[in-house]
Design a protein around this motif. Structure first.
Motif, short mmCIF file in Angstrom:
data_model
loop_
_atom_site.label_atom_id
_atom_site.label_comp_id
_atom_site.label_asym_id
_atom_site.label_seq_id
_atom_site.Cartn_x
_atom_site.Cartn_y
_atom_site.Cartn_z
N ALA A 27 0.85 -1.20 0.00
CA ALA A 27 0.00 0.00 0.00
C ALA A 27 0.88 1.24 0.00
O ALA A 27 2.05 1.20 0.39
N ASN A 28 0.33 2.33 -0.46
CA ASN A 28 0.94 3.67 -0.33
C ASN A 28 2.29 3.81 -1.03
O ASN A 28 3.18 4.49 -0.52
N VAL A 29 2.45 3.17 -2.17
CA VAL A 29 3.70 3.31 -2.94
C VAL A 29 3.74 4.70 -3.58
O VAL A 29 2.73 5.17 -4.10
N ASN A 30 4.88 5.36 -3.53
CA ASN A 30 5.01 6.68 -4.13
C ASN A 30 5.65 6.66 -5.50
O ASN A 30 5.33 7.47 -6.36
N GLN A 31 6.64 5.79 -5.67
CA GLN A 31 7.39 5.88 -6.92
C GLN A 31 8.06 4.57 -7.29
O GLN A 31 8.25 3.68 -6.47
N ILE A 32 8.43 4.50 -8.56
CA ILE A 32 9.18 3.34 -9.04
C ILE A 32 10.60 3.81 -9.36
O ILE A 32 10.78 4.82 -10.03
N LEU A 33 11.56 3.08 -8.86
CA LEU A 33 12.95 3.37 -9.19
C LEU A 33 13.38 2.36 -10.24
O LEU A 33 13.52 1.17 -9.96
N LEU A 34 13.56 2.86 -11.45
CA LEU A 34 13.96 1.98 -12.53
C LEU A 34 15.48 2.06 -12.68
O LEU A 34 16.03 3.14 -12.89
N VAL A 35 16.14 0.92 -12.53
CA VAL A 35 17.61 0.90 -12.61
C VAL A 35 18.04 0.20 -13.90
O VAL A 35 17.60 -0.91 -14.19
N PHE A 36 18.88 0.87 -14.64
CA PHE A 36 19.52 0.31 -15.83
C PHE A 36 21.02 0.55 -15.70
O PHE A 36 21.46 1.32 -14.85
N ALA A 37 21.81 -0.10 -16.54
CA ALA A 37 23.25 0.18 -16.57
C ALA A 37 23.56 0.88 -17.89
O ALA A 37 22.91 0.61 -18.90
N ASP A 81 11.80 9.65 2.58
CA ASP A 81 10.38 9.93 2.85
C ASP A 81 9.41 9.34 1.84
O ASP A 81 8.25 9.74 1.77
N ASN A 82 9.87 8.43 1.00
CA ASN A 82 8.98 7.81 0.03
C ASN A 82 8.97 6.30 0.20
O ASN A 82 9.91 5.72 0.72
N ILE A 83 7.90 5.70 -0.29
CA ILE A 83 7.90 4.25 -0.46
C ILE A 83 8.21 4.01 -1.93
O ILE A 83 7.48 4.47 -2.82
N THR A 84 9.32 3.35 -2.19
CA THR A 84 9.80 3.17 -3.56
C THR A 84 9.86 1.69 -3.90
O THR A 84 10.29 0.88 -3.08
N VAL A 85 9.44 1.37 -5.10
CA VAL A 85 9.55 0.00 -5.59
C VAL A 85 10.65 -0.02 -6.64
O VAL A 85 10.64 0.77 -7.59
N GLY A 128 12.77 6.72 4.38
CA GLY A 128 12.18 6.12 3.19
C GLY A 128 12.22 4.60 3.27
O GLY A 128 12.93 4.03 4.10
N LEU A 129 11.42 3.98 2.44
CA LEU A 129 11.32 2.52 2.42
C LEU A 129 11.47 2.03 1.00
O LEU A 129 11.00 2.67 0.06
N LEU A 130 12.12 0.89 0.85
CA LEU A 130 12.40 0.37 -0.48
C LEU A 130 11.92 -1.07 -0.58
O LEU A 130 12.24 -1.91 0.26
N ALA A 131 11.16 -1.36 -1.63
CA ALA A 131 10.76 -2.75 -1.90
C ALA A 131 11.54 -3.22 -3.11
O ALA A 131 11.62 -2.54 -4.12
N ASP A 132 12.11 -4.37 -2.97
CA ASP A 132 12.95 -4.94 -4.02
C ASP A 132 12.09 -5.83 -4.92
O ASP A 132 11.11 -6.40 -4.50
N THR A 133 12.47 -5.93 -6.17
CA THR A 133 11.78 -6.87 -7.07
C THR A 133 12.82 -7.79 -7.68
O THR A 133 13.97 -7.42 -7.83
N PRO A 134 12.44 -8.98 -8.07
CA PRO A 134 13.39 -9.84 -8.76
C PRO A 134 13.72 -9.29 -10.14
O PRO A 134 12.97 -8.51 -10.70
N GLY A 135 14.85 -9.72 -10.67
CA GLY A 135 15.26 -9.25 -11.99
C GLY A 135 14.41 -9.89 -13.07
O GLY A 135 13.95 -11.00 -12.95
N PHE A 136 14.18 -9.15 -14.13
CA PHE A 136 13.49 -9.73 -15.28
C PHE A 136 13.92 -8.94 -16.50
O PHE A 136 14.41 -7.83 -16.39
N ASN A 137 13.76 -9.52 -17.66
CA ASN A 137 14.36 -8.91 -18.82
C ASN A 137 13.44 -8.16 -19.76
O ASN A 137 13.76 -7.08 -20.21
N GLN A 138 12.32 -8.73 -20.07
CA GLN A 138 11.42 -8.09 -21.02
C GLN A 138 10.01 -8.01 -20.49
O GLN A 138 9.24 -8.94 -20.65
N PRO A 139 9.64 -6.91 -19.84
CA PRO A 139 8.27 -6.85 -19.37
C PRO A 139 7.30 -6.85 -20.54
O PRO A 139 7.59 -6.30 -21.60
#
Ligand SMILES: Nc1nc2c(ncn2[C@@H]2O[C@H](COP(=O)(O)OP(=O)(O)OP(=O)(O)O)[C@@H](O)[C@H]2O)c(=O)[nH]1
Ligand SMILES: [Zn+2]
Length: 369
Positions: free
Chosen positions: A104-114, A188-192, A242-253
């Protein structure tokens, strides 16, 4: 009940970090809430781990069917500071809610690429960005491994992404470049967190939360990552807030938006539609006359390609022939086929009342498949 009212009455407020069986791990807010507590209760302040309480859910909440999920803001009663226990007495209204993963209450998505290793592939990046945009949440784009490229190369990538409507933050976990800036964006955010495999997500989490291995080890055994993860959802405390939720890696959404929705997930198209209109309200921005979106913007080809995909997907659904779709074939009598919705498919039921946030659930689902 609002947060202000609760704070006025000096009750204990906190955020649910994890749900395990019938217990809820709640991190209490750091300030303000001690005011009403009598002497002798202040031991909590002296213990470094004491703002974490393992809580049950009050019977009253069970009776009214009030669920408690990760990310929830909750009111805690009867704290036992020594035993680090408590009871959740109320759940504050949610700003938003994802069902899978349940946060609940997610503020943003942190998209990480290299930027390199693996090489930055524009189409793949676009795909992730569109998927992230489709949640309706803010998207923070972070490019790791900036130590592997020259300043000149970085400026070029930056120029492209600016054209795309993004302001990427270039980081290097190896060289500790801009990690503090990133931590500030998460404050101060909940980030996925999301991103393809190998870009340095685990490394980044370790850099942001130096004690994570210890903490994770204490709580859930290990930080499960990669393809074979459990569905356990957990929010990790960032040292600076702030709080961070981790997701598993995946290649092609998988892009599963409708053709009509797609343009809204491109900032470039949004900008164009903000200042002009297409002649047709259902314009798909391909070859329609007087289209405000079609043009020589950098990702227009991406748009066209993804549009084809969305159209193909939709017609597949319309034909009701896709076994992976929400329709199942039922054999009736003499080999006659009948199509009907798979009722056990949660996806199907969600479709009809889909919110943009539910897109994110699918992003997770794909990552787990
Ligand atoms: N050059 C460079 N390499 C890095 C940096 N950060 C991480 N790496 C390396 O990149 C590789 C992948 O890092 P991980 O943290 O495992 O990547 P991940 O995104 O978590 O990968 P998955 O677990 O597959 O999703 C490792 O060999 C890291 O050492 C960086 O800033 N610069
Ligand atoms: Zn148009």
């Amino acid at each position: 009940m609002t947060e202000e009212v609760l704070q006025d009455s000096c009750r204990l407020l906190g955020t649910v970090l994890a749900v395990q069986a019938n217990y809820y791990r709640v991190r209490l807010d750091s300030d303000g809430e001690m005011a009403s507590l009598g002497d002798g209760e202040n031991t909590r302040l002296n213990s470094s781990h004491s703002s974490l309480l393992l809580c049950t859910r009050r019977t009253r909440l069970k009776k009214i069917g009030q669920q408690v999920m990760v990310g929830d803001r909750v009111l805690v009663e009867e704290p036992d500071w020594t035993g680090q226990r408590g009871a959740i007495a109320d759940v504050l209204p949610r700003k938003n809610q994802l069902d899978r993963p349940a946060i609940a209450n997610v503020n943003q998505i942190l998209l990480v690429f290299a930027v390199a290793d693996p090489p930055l592939e524009p189409y793949q990046l676009s795909r992730f960005l569109i998927k992230a945009e489709s949640t309706g949440l803010d998207v923070v784009l972070c490019l790791n491994k900036s130590d592997l490229i020259t300043t000149q190369q970085q400026a070029e990538i930056n120029q492209h992404l600016t054209n795309w409507g993004y302001e990427p933050i270039f980081i290097s976990v190896y060289k500790s470049i801009n990690i503090d800036d990133l931590a500030n964006l998460l404050k101060d955010n909940i980030t996925v967190l999301a991103g393809p495999s190998g870009v340095g997500k685990s490394s980044l989490i370790n850099a942001l939360i130096p004690n994570i291995n210890l903490r994770v080890g204490e709580i859930s055994g290990k930080l499960a990552r990669g393809r074979h993860t459990t569905r356990h959802v957990e929010l990790f405390d960032l040292p600076n807030g702030g709080l961070l939720a981790d997701t598993p890696g995946f290649n092609q959404p998988d892009l599963d938006c409708t053709p009509e929705e797609l343009a809204a997930y491109f900032p470039e198209a949004r900008q164009r539609l903000a200042v002009a209109r297409c002649r047709f309200s259902n314009c798909l921005h391909r070859d329609e006359p007087d289209c405000a979106v079609r043009g020589d913007w950098e990702r227009y080809q991406h748009y066209l390609e993804f549009l084809e995909e969305a159209i193909a997907r939709q017609s597949q659904l319309n034909q009701q022939a896709d076994p992976e779709s929400t329709i199942k074939v039922k054999t009736k009598g003499k080999g006659k086929h009948q199509y009907e919705p798979k009722l056990e498919s949660k996806k199907y039921r969600q479709k009809s009342r889909r919110t943009q946030l539910q897109e994110l659930q699918e992003l997770y689902r794909e990552s787990e498949e």
